[in-house]
Each structure stands twice: as C-alpha cells, then as structure tokens.
Design an enzyme around this catalytic site. Structure first.
Site, PDB file in Angstrom:
ATOM      1  N   MET A 328       0.846  -1.357   0.031  1.00 61.12           N
ATOM      2  CA  MET A 328      -0.023  -0.020  -0.052  1.00 61.12           C
ATOM      3  C   MET A 328       0.883   1.507  -0.090  1.00 61.12           C
ATOM      4  O   MET A 328       0.624   2.221  -0.606  1.00 61.12           O
ATOM      5  CB  MET A 328      -0.889   0.021   1.125  1.00 61.12           C
ATOM      6  CG  MET A 328      -1.971  -0.982   1.281  1.00 61.12           C
ATOM      7  SD  MET A 328      -2.894  -1.067  -0.156  1.00 61.12           S
ATOM      8  CE  MET A 328      -4.083   0.339  -0.077  1.00 61.12           C
ATOM      9  N   ASP A 347      10.545   3.215   5.581  1.00 63.81           N
ATOM     10  CA  ASP A 347      10.184   1.567   6.171  1.00 63.81           C
ATOM     11  C   ASP A 347      11.268   1.653   7.227  1.00 63.81           C
ATOM     12  O   ASP A 347      12.199   2.214   7.524  1.00 63.81           O
ATOM     13  CB  ASP A 347      10.514   0.791   4.960  1.00 63.81           C
ATOM     14  CG  ASP A 347       9.584  -0.492   5.411  1.00 63.81           C
ATOM     15  OD1 ASP A 347       9.904  -1.261   5.980  1.00 63.81           O
ATOM     16  OD2 ASP A 347       8.500  -0.582   4.489  1.00 63.81           O
ATOM     17  N   VAL A 404       1.943   0.624   7.817  1.00 69.52           N
ATOM     18  CA  VAL A 404       3.000  -0.390   8.052  1.00 69.52           C
ATOM     19  C   VAL A 404       1.966  -1.440   8.538  1.00 69.52           C
ATOM     20  O   VAL A 404       0.777  -1.571   8.186  1.00 69.52           O
ATOM     21  CB  VAL A 404       3.634  -0.077   9.389  1.00 69.52           C
ATOM     22  CG1 VAL A 404       4.535   1.298   9.173  1.00 69.52           C
ATOM     23  CG2 VAL A 404       2.686   0.336  10.891  1.00 69.52           C
ATOM     24  N   GLU A 406      -0.560  -4.592   9.943  1.00 71.34           N
ATOM     25  CA  GLU A 406      -1.795  -4.188  10.613  1.00 71.34           C
ATOM     26  C   GLU A 406      -1.821  -4.626  12.022  1.00 71.34           C
ATOM     27  O   GLU A 406      -2.384  -5.595  12.438  1.00 71.34           O
ATOM     28  CB  GLU A 406      -2.899  -5.028   9.635  1.00 71.34           C
ATOM     29  CG  GLU A 406      -4.351  -4.752  10.382  1.00 71.34           C
ATOM     30  CD  GLU A 406      -4.988  -3.447   9.914  1.00 71.34           C
ATOM     31  OE1 GLU A 406      -4.206  -2.526   9.350  1.00 71.34           O
ATOM     32  OE2 GLU A 406      -6.087  -3.171   9.793  1.00 71.34           O
ATOM     33  N   LYS A 411       1.889   0.073  14.899  1.00 72.64           N
ATOM     34  CA  LYS A 411       1.258   1.450  14.496  1.00 72.64           C
ATOM     35  C   LYS A 411       1.476   2.468  15.561  1.00 72.64           C
ATOM     36  O   LYS A 411       1.922   3.476  15.156  1.00 72.64           O
ATOM     37  CB  LYS A 411      -0.385   1.301  14.184  1.00 72.64           C
ATOM     38  CG  LYS A 411      -0.454   0.348  12.858  1.00 72.64           C
ATOM     39  CD  LYS A 411      -1.927   0.498  12.303  1.00 72.64           C
ATOM     40  CE  LYS A 411      -2.183  -0.443  10.861  1.00 72.64           C
ATOM     41  NZ  LYS A 411      -1.523  -0.153   9.776  1.00 72.64           N
ATOM     42  N   SER A 433      -6.982  -1.132   7.545  1.00 71.31           N
ATOM     43  CA  SER A 433      -8.379  -1.461   6.786  1.00 71.31           C
ATOM     44  C   SER A 433      -9.325  -2.052   7.703  1.00 71.31           C
ATOM     45  O   SER A 433     -10.502  -2.084   7.700  1.00 71.31           O
ATOM     46  CB  SER A 433      -8.079  -2.616   5.829  1.00 71.31           C
ATOM     47  OG  SER A 433      -7.064  -3.474   6.181  1.00 71.31           O
ATOM     48  N   HIS A 454      -8.276   5.460   4.119  1.00 68.85           N
ATOM     49  CA  HIS A 454      -8.341   4.133   3.672  1.00 68.85           C
ATOM     50  C   HIS A 454      -8.366   4.168   2.080  1.00 68.85           C
ATOM     51  O   HIS A 454      -9.323   4.413   1.334  1.00 68.85           O
ATOM     52  CB  HIS A 454      -9.531   3.595   4.192  1.00 68.85           C
ATOM     53  CG  HIS A 454      -9.717   2.108   4.023  1.00 68.85           C
ATOM     54  ND1 HIS A 454     -10.754   1.572   3.805  1.00 68.85           N
ATOM     55  CD2 HIS A 454      -8.492   1.141   3.504  1.00 68.85           C
ATOM     56  CE1 HIS A 454     -10.622   0.119   3.273  1.00 68.85           C
ATOM     57  NE2 HIS A 454      -9.323   0.032   3.083  1.00 68.85           N
TER      58      HIS A 454
HETATM   59  P1  NAI Z   1       2.717  -4.938   3.504  1.00 69.79           P
HETATM   60  O1  NAI Z   1       2.989  -5.894   4.495  1.00 69.79           O
HETATM   61  O2  NAI Z   1       2.960  -5.067   2.272  1.00 69.79           O
HETATM   62  O3  NAI Z   1       3.601  -3.579   3.835  1.00 69.79           O
HETATM   63  C1  NAI Z   1       3.922  -3.137   5.342  1.00 69.79           C
HETATM   64  C2  NAI Z   1       5.031  -2.201   5.465  1.00 69.79           C
HETATM   65  O4  NAI Z   1       5.276  -1.739   6.555  1.00 69.79           O
HETATM   66  C3  NAI Z   1       6.382  -3.391   5.038  1.00 69.79           C
HETATM   67  O5  NAI Z   1       7.065  -2.807   4.154  1.00 69.79           O
HETATM   68  C4  NAI Z   1       7.095  -3.318   6.373  1.00 69.79           C
HETATM   69  O6  NAI Z   1       8.279  -3.574   6.250  1.00 69.79           O
HETATM   70  C5  NAI Z   1       6.647  -1.983   6.763  1.00 69.79           C
HETATM   71  N1  NAI Z   1       6.828  -1.809   8.290  1.00 69.79           N
HETATM   72  C6  NAI Z   1       6.404  -2.789   9.130  1.00 69.79           C
HETATM   73  N2  NAI Z   1       6.869  -2.260  10.409  1.00 69.79           N
HETATM   74  C7  NAI Z   1       7.481  -0.921  10.213  1.00 69.79           C
HETATM   75  C8  NAI Z   1       7.840  -0.114  11.195  1.00 69.79           C
HETATM   76  N3  NAI Z   1       7.821  -0.274  12.386  1.00 69.79           N
HETATM   77  N4  NAI Z   1       8.277   0.915  10.646  1.00 69.79           N
HETATM   78  C9  NAI Z   1       8.379   1.310   9.187  1.00 69.79           C
HETATM   79  N5  NAI Z   1       8.011   0.290   8.318  1.00 69.79           N
HETATM   80  C10 NAI Z   1       7.567  -0.846   8.963  1.00 69.79           C
HETATM   81  O7  NAI Z   1       1.238  -4.395   3.933  1.00 69.79           O
HETATM   82  P2  NAI Z   1       0.221  -3.728   3.091  1.00 69.79           P
HETATM   83  O8  NAI Z   1      -0.709  -4.613   2.468  1.00 69.79           O
HETATM   84  O9  NAI Z   1       0.749  -2.551   2.195  1.00 69.79           O
HETATM   85  O10 NAI Z   1      -0.867  -3.151   4.432  1.00 69.79           O
HETATM   86  C11 NAI Z   1      -0.378  -1.958   5.036  1.00 69.79           C
HETATM   87  C12 NAI Z   1      -1.377  -1.430   5.700  1.00 69.79           C
HETATM   88  O11 NAI Z   1      -2.464  -0.883   4.832  1.00 69.79           O
HETATM   89  C13 NAI Z   1      -2.016  -2.352   6.793  1.00 69.79           C
HETATM   90  O12 NAI Z   1      -2.662  -1.480   7.780  1.00 69.79           O
HETATM   91  C14 NAI Z   1      -3.259  -2.747   6.077  1.00 69.79           C
HETATM   92  O13 NAI Z   1      -4.390  -3.175   6.834  1.00 69.79           O
HETATM   93  C15 NAI Z   1      -3.683  -1.445   5.259  1.00 69.79           C
HETATM   94  N6  NAI Z   1      -4.547  -1.736   3.934  1.00 69.79           N
HETATM   95  C16 NAI Z   1      -4.091  -2.822   3.261  1.00 69.79           C
HETATM   96  C17 NAI Z   1      -5.004  -3.068   1.869  1.00 69.79           C
HETATM   97  C18 NAI Z   1      -4.443  -4.105   1.105  1.00 69.79           C
HETATM   98  O14 NAI Z   1      -5.465  -4.320   0.095  1.00 69.79           O
HETATM   99  N7  NAI Z   1      -3.512  -4.851   1.336  1.00 69.79           N
HETATM  100  C19 NAI Z   1      -5.923  -2.304   1.602  1.00 69.79           C
HETATM  101  C20 NAI Z   1      -6.079  -1.027   2.465  1.00 69.79           C
HETATM  102  C21 NAI Z   1      -5.445  -0.855   3.502  1.00 69.79           C
END
Ligand code: NAI
Length: 722
Positions: A328, A347, A404, A406, A411, A433, A454
């Site tokens: 995302m 990140d 980051v 979920e 968070k 989400s 979102h």
């Molecule tokens: P993802 O797992 O692809 O990406 C998360 C990123 O956050 C990773 O690159 C990770 O290294 C980074 N991260 C983790 N902990 C960290 C920290 N302490 N400091 C800095 N970076 C950190 O996950 P995704 O799918 O991108 O989801 C991210 C957020 O967006 C979640 O809250 C999810 O619920 C929400 N979301 C996801 C959707 C989807 O379709 N995947 C749709 C809408 C919202």
C-alpha cells in the site's frame, strides 16, 4: 435571448448563432437555449435576407457538453415518467429535424468538446468543421448513463457513416479525438480554432444544397441496410455480445441496437419516433436514474469535495510522509508523486524503503515505454520520492499516511516516533483497513489531528478513498484529508469510525454469504456465476482468494480477541477456519484457495471443495442466490446508516460501487433498497431471515422506515449540471 446565445446577421446574409449559456462554464442544452435556437431557426426561415445559418459557441474550447442531467434524473419519479420522457426526446428531436429541413444551409463551427445532445445538434447541420485541438473531443456518452442519444444520433449517425461504423460509437460511448472524428466521417473538415468560422462561412457562401443525404431521393444507407449481408451479422453478434457484456443488467446497449435496426429501415421521421420511444423506456427506468444520480451527479459532487468543512481554509499537501513502503505504502507514494507532492517514503530499513520506491520506478518506466510519459517527467516524478529509514527526514511533513503492518503495537510505535519530528500542526492518517481509528488515535499526542485515509489496492488504479472520522478527529483533519484526495483526483467518501468502517464491513458480508452458501451445499460454480450475472466483478469465493483467506481469518481472530464475550462469529467462520487453519489453503498468493492457481494456467475451482462441502441434492434457484448476495450487502449498509457510520446515502452508494464493485446499475447499496422499495426490501429480508438466519432480519428502525415509506434518497433538488 441574451442569456443563452448571441445572434448576428452579416452583410452576406449569414445568421451567426454564438451559443453562450450564462452562468455555466460549459454550454448545456437548457430549455431556454432550445427555445432560443428554435426562435433563431424561425427567424432565418422567415427572412429573405438570411441565406444560411452558422452555429458556434462562445465558450473557450468547448461547443456543447450535452443535456442537463439534473433535468433528466428525476423523470423516473414522475407518475407520467414514460410519457414525459418521450415528449422531452420528441421535442428536441423535432427541433433538430426542423433545423435540417427549414430550407437554408446550416453549418456548425465546432470549437471544442461536443458531446451527447451537443454532437446531435451538429449532426443535424449540413456541414461540420471541428477544431483540430486534441482536447476537442466529440462523442455520444449517453450509454454510460444508461441512456441512448435521444435527439437523432441513432438515426443520423448510421445514415451518415454506415451502421457498422456507427454502432461502436453509440454503444460504447467513447469520445473521439478530432482526427478520429474526421476519419469516421462525423465531420467534413478540421481547422485551427481561429479559422473555423471562416471555413464554415466559406461553405455557406458556396450556395450548398440545404438537404441532408437521407432526405434526398434514392438515398441508400452507406455500407448497406440493416438487413443487408454486411450488417445483419453485426446485429446478430452485437446483440449477443451486448447481452453477455451487460448480463442484461444495462438495457441501453440493446435499446441502441434495436433503435438503429428498426429505425434505419423506415424513413427518418419514423426512425426518430422509434428512437424517442426507446429513449423514453430508458429514461423512465431505474437504471438510467441510478447511474445518473450516483455516477454522475453524486460522484461529481464528491469529486468537488462537497463534504469538506467549508470554514477551514484550503490546505493542499506539500510534503507527505508515508510510513511503510509495502504494497500500500509504495502505491500511495507513487499516486502522490504523480500528483506533484513531495514524498518521504519510510520503512524500517533502507533496503525496504528502496524496494518501495522501486515500485514507482517500474510503473514510470512502463509509462515511458508505452509513450504515455516523457523521460523527463518520469525522472521528475521519481525525484519527488525520498526513500529512507530515518525519521528525521519526516520533518516538515504536513500530512502523514501510515501503512505499516496491521498491528496495533507497531502502528502505535511509528505514530509516536513520527510525532516527535513532524510539525505540531501536521495531520496524521492511518491507512488501516480494520482497526478502529479512535483506538489507534490513543497512541497519538494529538488525537484531534488523527484520521483514517483508507486506500484500496492497487492504489494507483482504484478511484475511491474512504476517509474515516474518529471520535476526536477535528474538522481541520477532515479538510486536509479531503484536500489530499482532491490532489490525487480520486473520489472521497467520509464515514464515521466503526469496526471495518463502511466498505470493508459491508464487503465482508458478500464474501461471508458466498462461503455460507458453499457450506450449505450450494454448488460453488453457481454461487460464482450468479454473483457475476448480478453485476459483481468477481464471485465471492474468487475475491476471497484475491484478498486472501488468511487475511480474512486474521481479521476475524483479531476481532474475536478485541471484543471478547461480545464477539459474534461471522457466518464464514467455520469455512475460513477449515481452509486456512486445517488445510493451509490461504488464497491466491499461495496458489491454493477456493480455487487452484496452476502456474501459467487458468484458475479453476478446487475439486476438493465438493468433498468438503458436498452439493445439496436440491440446488437453489439462481434468483435466490442473487438476492442473498445483493440483499445482505444492502441490509448491512442500512445498518451502517442506522448506526451513523455512513451519514450520507451518496457516500454509501459511491463507496459500494467504486470501493468493492457493487453493481453500478443499481446506483449503489442504498439506491438498490430505494429501487426495490423499502417495504418490499424489508419484507423479502424477513422472509430470508426465516430461511437463512437472523443476519437477514431488518432492524426495527428499518421496518419503521418501511412503514412510512421513507426512502434513503430524496428527489435530486438543485444540483450542478453536466
Ligand atoms: P505490507 O506488508 O505489504 O507492507 C507493510 C510495510 O510496513 C512493509 O514494507 C514493512 O516493512 C513496513 N513496516 C512494518 N513495520 C514497520 C515499522 N515499524 N516501521 C516502518 N515500516 C514498517 O502491507 P500492506 O498490504 O501494504 O498494508 C499496510 C497497511 O495498509 C495495513 O494497515 C493494511 O491493513 C492496510 N491496507 C491494506 C490493503 C491491502 O489491500 N493490502 C488495503 C487497504 C489498507
């Protein structure tokens, strides 16, 4: 006459009509304009001095944008809808017919965009010259709002360019650029904007015959008549294709085919009447009303940020911080940089952050490769993204979007670290989400500046953004979030905090209902096919695989943990548990879910499902499956409205169509209830509750609305025009 057009007769006897509807940025066909065009025609017909007529527009770079949609959208609610719709089409059609038959030549100098009724006016002129500016598109987009062009285009266009060439333009509604319009034969010439009027005058002064080809004796349809060998095939294939593509949910393409087929076999006056009859059926039906209201009027208002608190000064984002460069975060960074916003993409490691930036690099390279973007612009966009693992870089950001993992604790941690470096005035948004915003805001020093933004995946393609207002969220935060969505040119909806907010919560009922049916022994192929026939882009099982069963299971588990005793298991619980926990079939990403995903091959339903959930001997009627899938979503939306999660029916409708693909022909989840009728809807829900379970039970609140006949949408009062 002053408010719609200017008229001037020159020494050569050319009456020039310059259309310039007051108080509108673009000309639309208002009743006053049509009256004034009619008066001008009669003046020209009666005056011996006038030799010909030239029609152009006084608006810069646009001719006429079409009919005024607000005049049409309420026709459906009128008791005399069919007759009123027929009369409105007939009136316009007769005016245009008079224009081409009053005995003097008429030329259109089309100085820019001419759509719908605007292009139909041009088609009734004897000569058309179009500005060669690439923005000067012409087209007949009526089909996209559930209509057909009801002022002659289904008759004149085939007679002008042939049936085979006209049908795609009429049934697809795509605009044509000037070169395409010339090639298709819609206009006779192109010219620079400054020379259009001269060219049209020259033509008028050449003493042309003021008769359209179809009014000449011995006229033959170019390319062959409707029943001829060259076109009969087109109708056969076209009808089958239109039925397949629309699943018969959208009546307009088939009505267009019928209007052309029937109307081109008779003299044009009768053809125009046939067209008006088909038009009337469409305009007085629910699909056109629902499409116009949701996808045009309400989408237009949302895009203009109608939900933005007016008393907060505009605050477009200058420097954005994106936390988490995963799926995302990297999409959010790309979409924002494309909008010209400086982005800090953070990140936990530099490598991860760089990987996120790589996503933009790849998308931009594709754009350059396909000739959609210059290398310079691509470089400039990429240079706006600063990938980092260093929080200090976030200094000066006026908006943060956190994406980051979920997980509440992660968070909370990044919220604290970020707030230590950003300005005290900055707004902090989470892209969560599922986790309620009010809870996440507890980690913030400034909960008033905390909000949910979102996005949907893939960010660069999905048009909707759901803004979530927490208990303490301020108006300034809402305004900032909306300004940002406006910069991205996406459509925002604004909802209040709740578990799953609005979109994920209602979407979840669709997938859960599909899984429940599977568990009951309904053939999965039937579930999937009926969902698509109802207009959902993919079936509930396929889409569950896409978002992954694992994610859905995780959300269920997290909710169970959060709510403790209050937790009520969703009807999909056992199926999810079985597939994810017992069988490790976690969805598309792993190659195994409800479907099998062979490498390089087409997905197919996993044959093992039949063993897990044997098909019931008696399968439900398709209509029953359709109703379950659509009604459960609409009912959950009504609950969201009752609870104040959604406060505007337009938000509910737009969110459902643009967010998770609820069928657009329904106008969205609440328009769906209004169309069925609230009383009918609750009656059917109560019957389904007896058959399938209490989740279908309408609330007392909804039953009370049904008793008093209170719809969700009022008649559209005074909205902006086309
Ligand atoms: P993802 O797992 O692809 O990406 C998360 C990123 O956050 C990773 O690159 C990770 O290294 C980074 N991260 C983790 N902990 C960290 C920290 N302490 N400091 C800095 N970076 C950190 O996950 P995704 O799918 O991108 O989801 C991210 C957020 O967006 C979640 O809250 C999810 O619920 C929400 N979301 C996801 C959707 C989807 O379709 N995947 C749709 C809408 C919202």
């Amino acid at each position: 006459m002053a408010s719609t057009l200017k008229t001037q007769t020159d020494s050569d006897g050319i009456l020039m009509l310059t259309i310039d509807v007051a108080d509108r940025s673009m000309n639309v066909l208002t009743p006053e304009l049509l009256r004034d065009i009619g008066t001008a025609i009669e003046t020209a017909a009666a005056s011996a001095r006038i030799k010909g007529m030239l029609i152009t527009s006084g608006k810069p770079s646009s001719f006429i944008a079409g009919a005024d949609i607000k005049d049409m959208v309420n026709t459906y609610d009128r008791p005399d809808a069919l007759q009123a719709a027929f009369e409105s089409s007939k009136a316009l059609s007769s005016l245009y017919r008079r224009l081409e038959t009053f005995g003097k030549p008429v030329a259109a100098a089309i100085n820019g965009l001419a759509l719908g009724g605007g292009l139909e006016l041009c088609l009734a002129c004897h000569y058309r010259v179009l500005s060669d500016d690439p923005k000067a598109v012409v087209g007949l987009p009526e089909v996209t709002i559930g209509l057909l062009p009801g002022a002659g285009a289904t008759q004149r266009l085939p007679r002008l360019i042939g049936i085979n060439a006209a049908l795609p333009i009429l049934t697809q509604g795509k605009p044509l650029r000037p070169a395409e319009a010339l090639k298709a034969g819609i206009v006779q010439a192109l010219a620079p904007a400054g020379e259009l009027v001269n060219l049209a005058r020259t033509w008028l002064l050449s003493a042309p015959e003021p008769v359209q080809p179809w009014d000449k004796k011995g006229f033959r349809m170019p390319g062959g008549a409707a029943m001829g060998p060259a076109t009969a095939q087109t109708f056969m294939v076209g009808t089958a294709l239109a039925a397949k593509l629309t699943q018969r949910n959208y009546p307009a393409p088939l009505a267009i085919l019928s209007s052309v087929f029937e109307g081109t076999q008779v003299p044009i006056d009768l053809g125009l009447k046939i067209e008006s009859q088909y038009f009337a059926r469409l305009l007085s039906g629910p699909v056109a009303r629902n499409l116009m209201r949701t996808m045009f009027i309400n989408k237009g208002l949302a895009d203009k940020l109608s939900r933005r608190p007016a008393d907060v000064p505009k605050a477009p984002v200058k420097k954005l911080g994106v936390l988490g460069a995963g799926m995302m975060g990297s999409g959010i960074a790309y979409a924002s940089a494309m909008a010209g916003i400086v982005v800090v993409l953070l990140d936990s490691t530099q490598t991860q952050a760089d990987k996120g930036k790589e996503y933009s690099k790849n998308l931009l390279a594709k754009d350059v490769e396909r000739g959609r973007m210059t290398q310079d612009r691509s470089d400039a966009v990429l240079a706006l993204i600063n990938a980092t693992a260093d929080y200090v870089q976030l200094a000066g950001c006026d908006l943060i979007v956190e994406a980051v993992f979920e997980q509440r604790d992660i968070k909370a941690d990044v919220t604290r670290k970020t707030e230590a470096v950003i300005p005290a005035t900055a707004i902090f948004a989470s892209n969560t989400s599922t986790l309620p915003i009010t809870g996440l805001a507890e980690a913030s020093l400034r909960p008033r500046q905390f909000i949910g933004i979102h996005f949907f995946s893939p960010v660069e393609k999905m048009p909707l953004v759901e803004i979530i207002v927490g208990k303490k969220t301020s108006k300034a935060a809402i305004a900032k979030a909306l300004d940002y969505v406006g910069q991205l040119k996406k459509t925002p909806i604004v909802v209040n905090d709740s578990r799953g907010f609005y979109t994920s919560r209602v979407f979840g009922t669709f997938t859960a209902e599909g899984m429940k049916m599977l568990e009951e022994g309904v053939n999965p192929a039937l579930i999937e096919n009926i969902a698509r026939q109802a207009g959902m882009p993919v079936g509930p099982l396929a889409v569950s695989d896409e978002v992954t069963l694992e994610l859905q299971y995780k959300v269920v588990k997290q909710t169970q943990k959060d709510l403790g005793d209050k937790y009520v298991k969703p009807v999909s619980y056992d199926v999810l548990h079985r597939l994810v926990e017992d069988l490790k079939r976690i969805g598309r990403r792993s190659g195994h879910g409800f479907y099998e995903y062979p490498e390089g091959g087409k997905k197919f339903l996993w044959p093992g499902l039949a063993g897990l959930y044997p098909h019931a001997v008696s399968q439900p009627a398709p209509e029953q499956v359709r109703k379950r899938l659509l009604y459960i979503q609409a009912l959950e939306t009504a609950r969201c409205f009752e609870e104040g999660v959604v406060t505007h029916p337009a938000d509910a409708d737009l969110g459902s169509i643009l967010g998770w693909g609820f069928p657009a022909h329904t106008g969205g989840t609440l328009s769906f209830i209004d169309t069925v009728g609230v009383a009918n809807f609750t009656r059917e829900c109560s019957a389904m509750a007896k058959l399938y379970g209490p989740r279908f039970k309408p609330s007392r609140w909804l039953l009370a609305r049904a008793r008093t006949g209170q719809k969700f949408h009022d008649v559209v009062e005074d909205q902006t025009a086309a």
